[in-house]
Design a protein around this motif. Structure first.
Motif, PDB file in Angstrom:
ATOM      1  N   SER A 154     -16.046 -28.149  35.309  1.00  0.00           N
ATOM      2  CA  SER A 154     -15.523 -29.363  35.949  1.00  0.00           C
ATOM      3  C   SER A 154     -14.208 -29.088  36.669  1.00  0.00           C
ATOM      4  CB  SER A 154     -15.346 -30.469  34.916  1.00  0.00           C
ATOM      5  OG  SER A 154     -16.593 -30.984  34.510  1.00  0.00           O
ATOM      6  N   LEU A 155     -13.343 -28.259  36.087  1.00  0.00           N
ATOM      7  CA  LEU A 155     -12.116 -27.858  36.777  1.00  0.00           C
ATOM      8  C   LEU A 155     -12.441 -27.136  38.083  1.00  0.00           C
ATOM      9  CD1 LEU A 155      -9.874 -26.568  33.844  1.00  0.00           C
ATOM     10  CD2 LEU A 155      -9.254 -28.372  35.472  1.00  0.00           C
ATOM     11  N   HIS A 156     -13.468 -26.305  38.035  1.00  0.00           N
ATOM     12  CA  HIS A 156     -13.927 -25.582  39.217  1.00  0.00           C
ATOM     13  C   HIS A 156     -14.342 -26.565  40.314  1.00  0.00           C
ATOM     14  CE1 HIS A 156     -16.385 -22.011  40.892  1.00  0.00           C
ATOM     15  NE2 HIS A 156     -16.476 -22.998  41.756  1.00  0.00           N
ATOM     16  N   GLU A 157     -15.190 -27.523  39.948  1.00  0.00           N
ATOM     17  CA  GLU A 157     -15.664 -28.503  40.942  1.00  0.00           C
ATOM     18  C   GLU A 157     -14.525 -29.384  41.434  1.00  0.00           C
ATOM     19  OE1 GLU A 157     -18.667 -28.672  42.316  1.00  0.00           O
ATOM     20  OE2 GLU A 157     -19.172 -26.874  41.192  1.00  0.00           O
ATOM     21  N   LEU A 158     -13.623 -29.766  40.536  1.00  0.00           N
ATOM     22  CA  LEU A 158     -12.483 -30.595  40.934  1.00  0.00           C
ATOM     23  C   LEU A 158     -11.615 -29.847  41.936  1.00  0.00           C
ATOM     24  CD1 LEU A 158     -10.902 -33.200  40.614  1.00  0.00           C
ATOM     25  CD2 LEU A 158      -9.806 -32.219  38.585  1.00  0.00           C
ATOM     26  N   ARG A 174      -5.923 -24.135  43.942  1.00  0.00           N
ATOM     27  CA  ARG A 174      -5.693 -22.793  43.385  1.00  0.00           C
ATOM     28  C   ARG A 174      -5.352 -22.871  41.907  1.00  0.00           C
ATOM     29  NH1 ARG A 174      -1.745 -19.886  41.771  1.00  0.00           N
ATOM     30  NH2 ARG A 174      -0.206 -21.451  42.370  1.00  0.00           N
ATOM     31  N   ARG A 175      -4.481 -23.790  41.513  1.00  0.00           N
ATOM     32  CA  ARG A 175      -4.085 -23.911  40.105  1.00  0.00           C
ATOM     33  C   ARG A 175      -5.288 -24.220  39.210  1.00  0.00           C
ATOM     34  NH1 ARG A 175       0.044 -27.081  42.183  1.00  0.00           N
ATOM     35  NH2 ARG A 175      -0.941 -28.949  41.305  1.00  0.00           N
ATOM     36  N   ARG A 176      -6.121 -25.136  39.666  1.00  0.00           N
ATOM     37  CA  ARG A 176      -7.284 -25.523  38.855  1.00  0.00           C
ATOM     38  C   ARG A 176      -8.285 -24.378  38.737  1.00  0.00           C
ATOM     39  NH1 ARG A 176      -5.235 -30.047  41.207  1.00  0.00           N
ATOM     40  NH2 ARG A 176      -5.276 -31.984  39.958  1.00  0.00           N
ATOM     41  N   LEU A 177      -8.488 -23.632  39.806  1.00  0.00           N
ATOM     42  CA  LEU A 177      -9.415 -22.507  39.753  1.00  0.00           C
ATOM     43  C   LEU A 177      -8.900 -21.397  38.831  1.00  0.00           C
ATOM     44  CD1 LEU A 177     -10.549 -22.302  43.479  1.00  0.00           C
ATOM     45  CD2 LEU A 177     -12.017 -22.764  41.503  1.00  0.00           C
TER      46      LEU A 177
END
Length: 643
Positions: free
Chosen positions: A408-412, A426-429
């Motif tokens: 979900s972090l990836h998709e967000l 970038r931070r979330r990935l």
């Protein structure tokens, strides 16, 4: 219910029981057939009824126990003892849950070669204990050697239960350690009861090569076991097909899942069951990946129909799952509103089933619905759904360190990137990558490769083309190692993205080579004209050809892309085709062919407006080009009148 996994253990138990119960009635499950009530009515039963041969039964016979349960209690008001191997008892519990509500599994017994049956206390409860006819639990002692071998299998069962708990909690690495320790402790004489569960876990962790190796072992052993139930064979074939799907062997997965579906239908004797619904679902998923959207939709709708028929309503988990998958198929077909309706219905069902939104399955549907909203251009709505999905997952699993949270972090990150917040993306990935590395215990995992791929896109947006290139090359190496081949859809996608980076760096020849390799892989997997990935690659190739000045080949390639898209969608009235028409129209205007360009734009513009709204980049570009070509046409007409 008594579990005995070997013929020796079953024979030893039967011999011991006949000594303990003076008047023991014994019946083979085959004798009960699909109408156990008729078989037992009028039968003069002894003090107890021993039912053997569960490993040779059919699901139809098990369902008969469920249907006739209350009448069977009246006809046979004695304690029932059901003797079978592990899979037979598990299948009974799955197919006849109401019947099993009145039965408790109390013991596992095992006879080793050349050794007597070991001591074990057996809690023996009659099937109708809850009805009040029998209200006591009788304790039977197995008199033999001192060491309780039954406890050994009880320990194994406890470990497997712990493994399942760890999986639900998201601690896949911990679950893997537990199951590996269990399997390494097995003695040569003990059946490998955890092999199938180990394969399931490796599949969940994305360690597909290891899962495939274990399933191949299981398959060989299962085919040699005359007592292996047909539905268990179908289940094994289904899991192996799902692993092959993940490994990119789509043709092999399809063949095996078609075989699994045939096995399941045969095991069910033509009746509608959960297993048949699951088999249709798995096959539909492979067809979806192959780009056979019509076939995928047919199997998924059949899965939904069977599930709804079995339970008399679509308010059931077995119906919510195909609805969820159907949403993805409809999205791929360009029917965004249909996709949205299916996913919203799936969410409604899950909320009713679970009585709460705080459930991992609800989070998964919110995640998929967010993808539809993002495609429709509703980035804020997509973001809200993904953030809600994240909140649910963290609450359900009690930690952020879980595969679903990472995905979900990836998709967000993808939505945030489209909103222009590249640093936030970038931070979330990077956080997603950290979680995946911790969960899977390795960098060699498809999900790690996927995050590197997306991180490359962000780096590219930030102007760091060299960083983007490094991430994509690393992603490609991981995929090749995990899948064991370059011929995989995910490899083709990363080659495609790398081509975009090379084109941005000015290396048009390199970009062209990577796109051609991506096209070769896609055509090898999906066929020359049968998948949207083929059309996407052709469109990108046309763009590179345009940049290289080869406008004739670019024109021809755009035409090919539109033909493939028409074959996939069955109609030109979808957003992907319309976006391609906009790009093609731009090229045609450069080539001085305004009439054909205008024809394409007049088709694409209203569809893009309806789907995305006037503020969408594609809709705006279509409007700009349409104004340009209309203005050019007006100027040409004015010039002709003046002449």
């Amino acid at each position: 219910m008594v579990r005995a996994d070997t013929p020796g253990a079953r024979a030893a138990f039967e011999g011991w029981l006949s000594e303990q119960v003076a008047a023991l009635s014994t019946v083979d499950f085959d004798e009960l057939g699909s109408d156990p009530l008729a078989r037992l009515r009028g039968e003069q039963l002894g003090e107890a009824l021993l039912v053997t041969g569960l490993e040779g039964r059919t699901d139809a016979a098990f369902r008969a126990l469920n249907v006739q349960r209350d009448l069977l209690i009246e006809v046979a008001p004695v304690p029932w003892i059901l003797l079978g191997h592990h899979q037979g008892l598990v299948d009974l519990q799955q197919v006849a849950p109401d019947f099993c509500d009145l039965v408790s599994v109390h013991v596992t017994v095992m006879a080793l070669p050349d050794e007597p049956l070991r001591r074990r206390e057996l809690a023996w409860m009659s099937i109708n204990a809850h009805s009040g006819v029998f209200s006591r639990v009788q304790m039977i002692g197995v008199d033999a050697a001192a060491t309780p071998v039954g406890d050994r299998y009880g320990e194994m069962a406890a470990v497997l239960e712990r493994v399942r708990e760890l999986r639900v909690a998201g601690d896949l690495a911990g679950a893997l350690r537990s199951i590996e320790a269990l399997r390494s402790s097995l003695r040569a004489s003990e059946s490998d009861v955890a092999l199938f569960e180990h394969a399931e876990l490796l599949n969940a962790m994305g360690q597909l090569g290891g899962a495939r190796e274990l399933l191949d072992q299981w398959w060989i052993a299962a085919r040699r076991d005359p007592g292996m139930a047909p539905s268990a064979m179908a289940r094994g074939a289904r899991l192996l097909g799902e692993v092959m799907h993940g490994l990119g062997d789509l043709a092999g997965a399809r063949r095996l899942l078609e075989h699994a579906l045939e096995r399941q239908i045969a095991a069910d004797a033509g009746e509608k069951t959960d297993g048949t619904a699951a088999s249709h679902h798995a096959l539909g998923s492979v067809l979806h990946t192959q780009g056979d959207l019509v076939g995928a939709r047919r199997h998924l709708e059949r899965s939904l129909e069977i599930a709804s028929s079995i339970f008399g309503t679509d308010v059931h988990a077995s119906a919510a799952a195909p609805l969820h998958e159907l949403g993805g198929v409809l999205r791929a077909q360009g029917d965004l509103e249909g996709a949205r309706r299916h996913l919203e219905r799936s969410l409604e069902i899950k909320a009713e089933i679970f009585g709460t939104q705080i459930h991992a399955s609800v989070a998964a549907s919110l995640h998929e619905l967010a993808s539809v909203l993002a495609t429709q251009g509703d980035l804020e709505g997509a973001r809200r759904h993904l953030e809600h999905s994240l909140e649910i997952d963290v609450e359900v699993f009690g930690t952020e360190v879980h595969p679903s949270v990472a995905i979900s972090l990836h998709e967000l990150a993808g939505v945030v990137e489209k909103q222009g917040d590249l640093e936030g993306a970038r931070r979330r990935l990077e956080r997603s990558l950290e979680i995946k590395a911790e969960v899977y215990g390795t960098q060699l995992h498809p999900e790690v490769a996927a995050s590197l791929h997306s991180l490359a896109s962000v780096r590219r947006g930030q102007g760091d083309l060299e960083g983007a290139r490094r991430h994509l090359e690393r992603s490609l190496k991981i995929k090749a190692e995990v899948f064991g081949t370059e011929v995989h859809p995910d490899v083709a996608v990363s080659l495609h993205e790398l081509a975009g980076v090379l084109a941005a760096q000015g290396d048009l020849d390199g970009a062209s080579r990577h796109l051609e390799r991506s096209l070769q892989i896609n055509q090898q997997i999906f066929g020359a004209t049968a998948h949207i990935f083929v059309a996407i690659t052709l469109r990108s190739m046309a763009g590179v050809m345009t940049a290289q000045g080869d406008l004739d080949r670019a024109t021809e390639t755009y035409e090919r892309a539109l033909i493939v898209a028409l074959g996939v969608h069955g109609t030109p009235d979808n957003t992907w085709t319309c976006m391609t028409e906009v790009r093609f129209a731009d090229l045609l205007l450069k080539r001085g062919q305004p009439a054909r360009a205008q024809q394409l734009l007049e088709h694409a513009h209203p569809i893009l407006l309806r789907a995305f709204g006037p503020a969408n980049a594609w809709a705006m570009e279509a409007s700009r080009l349409l104004r340009f070509v209309s203005g050019a046409s007006s100027r040409s007409n004015e010039s002709g009148e003046m002449g």
